[in-house]
Design an enzyme around this catalytic site. Structure first.
Site, short mmCIF file in Angstrom:
data_model
loop_
_atom_site.label_atom_id
_atom_site.label_comp_id
_atom_site.label_asym_id
_atom_site.label_seq_id
_atom_site.Cartn_x
_atom_site.Cartn_y
_atom_site.Cartn_z
N ILE A 1 0.88 -1.16 0.00
CA ILE A 1 0.00 0.00 0.00
C ILE A 1 0.92 1.21 0.00
O ILE A 1 1.68 1.42 0.95
CB ILE A 1 -0.93 0.04 1.23
CG1 ILE A 1 -1.84 -1.19 1.25
CG2 ILE A 1 -1.76 1.32 1.23
CD1 ILE A 1 -2.73 -1.29 2.47
N GLU B 1 5.87 -7.37 1.61
CA GLU B 1 6.55 -8.32 2.51
C GLU B 1 6.08 -8.14 3.94
O GLU B 1 5.82 -9.11 4.66
CB GLU B 1 8.07 -8.13 2.45
CG GLU B 1 8.68 -8.43 1.10
CD GLU B 1 8.79 -7.20 0.20
OE1 GLU B 1 9.69 -7.20 -0.66
OE2 GLU B 1 7.98 -6.25 0.34
N CYS C 1 13.12 -4.92 0.29
CA CYS C 1 13.84 -3.68 0.55
C CYS C 1 14.55 -3.77 1.90
O CYS C 1 14.31 -4.70 2.68
CB CYS C 1 12.88 -2.49 0.51
SG CYS C 1 11.77 -2.37 1.93
#
Length: 130
Positions: A45, A56, A87
């Site tokens: 989102i 994740e 990330c």
């Protein structure tokens, strides 16, 4: 479930939606296998205000809600369905959920299948320095 099946499930979870001029969701999707053998899905989102979150962490939150904190395997895909690594924020998040997550495997490439552990992605952790 094989990595290829996890990949297809992640791709099926993609549902890009524009939430407004600057906001979107479902552009990235993730599927993880918990230590308990269950599979958890999540999507990103993205909000202009910066309060969004990654797919994740969405999948990991579903896992934690179910009472599990340890990840065995992880597949994350972009809008085109291509595998991508987590990330830095998600890497740190997963490591702090459980020290065992350093052994979690992430799918990096589809053909041929290539995986890497979270520990390999995060070899020098901040809490190891004195």
């Amino acid at each position: 479930m094989t990595y290829r099946e996890m990949l297809e499930l992640a791709r099926a979870t993609l549902h890009p939606v524009s939430l407004g001029k600057f906001d979107s969701s479902g552009v990235v999707a993730a599927v993880l296998e918990g230590k308990n053998g269950k599979y958890y899905k999540g999507v990103n989102i993205d909000l202009a205000c910066g309060l969004g979150f990654c797919a994740e962490r969405s999948a990991a939150a579903a896992m934690v809600t179910d009472g599990e904190r340890t990840v065995r395997r992880f597949v994350c895909v972009d809008e085109q369905g291509k595998p991508l690594p987590p990330c830095g924020a998600c890497r740190e998040f997963l490591l702090q959920l459980s020290p065992e997550n350093d052994r979690a495997e992430f799918l990096l490439e589809e053909d041929p299948l290539k995986t890497v552990t979270l520990g390999e992605l995060m070899p020098s952790r901040w809490y190891t320095f004195k």
